[in-house]
Write a protein that holds these residues in place. Sequence first.
Motif: not given
Length: 532
Positions: A66-77
């Motif tokens: 997901f982090a590598a995709s331009s369609d998503f902004l990733m967060g980690g809980l």
Amino acid sequence: MVLHDSMTSNRPATWGSGTNPDPFPAARGKPAGRSDRRTRVLMELRPCFDGYAGIPQETRLLFGAFAASSDFLMGGLLNGAASNAGARADTASDPALRVFSQAGHLIALDNGHTPASLLRRIGNRTIGSYTAERLSVLRRAREIDGLGTTLDPEVFGDWIWMRLMRLGLEPEQRALIERGKFIFPRMSWGDAARLATLNSRARTTLDMAASGWDIHLAHTPSPYRLRGGKLVVRYHDAIPLLWPHTISHAWQHARSHYRMLKANIADGAWFVCTSEPVRDDLLRLFPKAEKRSIVIPTMSSGAFRPEPRPAAQIQSIIKRGRDAGASKLRALPSAKTDSLPGASAKVDNQPFIMAVSTLEPRKNYEMLMRAAAVAHRRRDGGFHLVMVANPGWRSEREVALLRQLVNENIVYHLSDVSTHDLRALYTAAHAVICPSRAEGFDLATVEAMACGAPVFASDIPVHRWVCGDAVEYFDPYDEDRLSNLISEVVSAPRKEGRLADLADQGLRRAGLYAPSVLEPAWHNAMDQVARA
């Protein structure tokens, strides 16, 4: 979503194919009023604290994808299982104070707890630590978490990579991972789960709307309720409810699994199951989840591929792993005082069959070891059983038998085996045996096939679904048949005939679970959930 059963296709089926129709309604557009149109996914990272294989591995692979995709902004809980003192929003104007606060949270995650306050220490002495901890948790019932406490990846990038991500990802992904947003929850997963198990109305609320997140991706039934956003549960299995006799603290696990799962379904969560049999179990328990549940198989790391090594190197890997395994067996509280003399015997160049998993009852290692021992004595040696396994739930019987067979030089017990060495062992194995009585997926079958090993698996629904015709099956309750099968396998040539055919079929089947095949399915699923 169901994968093609074809052994020659590397493409996943389209949404809505097969027996599992697309449960998501047509897209209606991203949330209005936001300039960044990427889907914002807050992923639970708790599994990353628990080791390498299985759920921790897939958590890292998914985060990286997901982090590598331009369609998503990733967060980690960063919701570790242990209690914490409660993270507070980043309001300090002093940079040093902010860093000090974040360092304290990291130390708590690494240590499993925060220093007890004066009030808690008094409570521990007067009413006992167990009661004091529960009362402290109850005081925070129905707490709302604004998700405002973040970790600075520029300052703590080394911790993020070394503690959470390095075991499953490639070094070139480090910079990409550190661009994500990492958040400390105000309440740990363990404390939140205690509240959710006590009463679903007491659950902690994650304020997704205030913090701008679209989706919270949990890797087990979640103890949280959401304000805004959507909950997606990666559902691995219903073992705490369907196989309670095989796990430790059975009542505690069964109760928390049931109550959190029930609450998630009532809240309208979506479920992404690891296999069709797991989805069947979910629907047996909660039929109303049918329209919000899909299947995307567990993702296998690309690190598993054939890697032939010289026999001397394989022997060296086994010796190193056996030394580490012996140390772990000696350190067990139930260990006897003997020094495991069998663990110092010379590692020979005989063929070996192999098994990789955790020692616990449902994995059926006790039957595998007994069957291998019978075959070994019947043949007067000629092969070894290599077990890459650490003790798990209720493993006292398995450990006792393992110690006996290590000392008889029938079993090589290995621990602390790197991925690099594990794929070499898979490649060199005469065969890999997967004997489980219950699984949600069984990643070892896919890893072994991906490395070109012939696989023999117990005849259970999950193995049939995952492996298709690429493996041979045996009755997980028939010890005599398994013993005869082992004798047949170690007598057969590895590079031709039956075993060579299985190895070829397994390599093709394993391609169905590669990240490049499954990432598009995940992207599609998360995008449609966000747009629902």
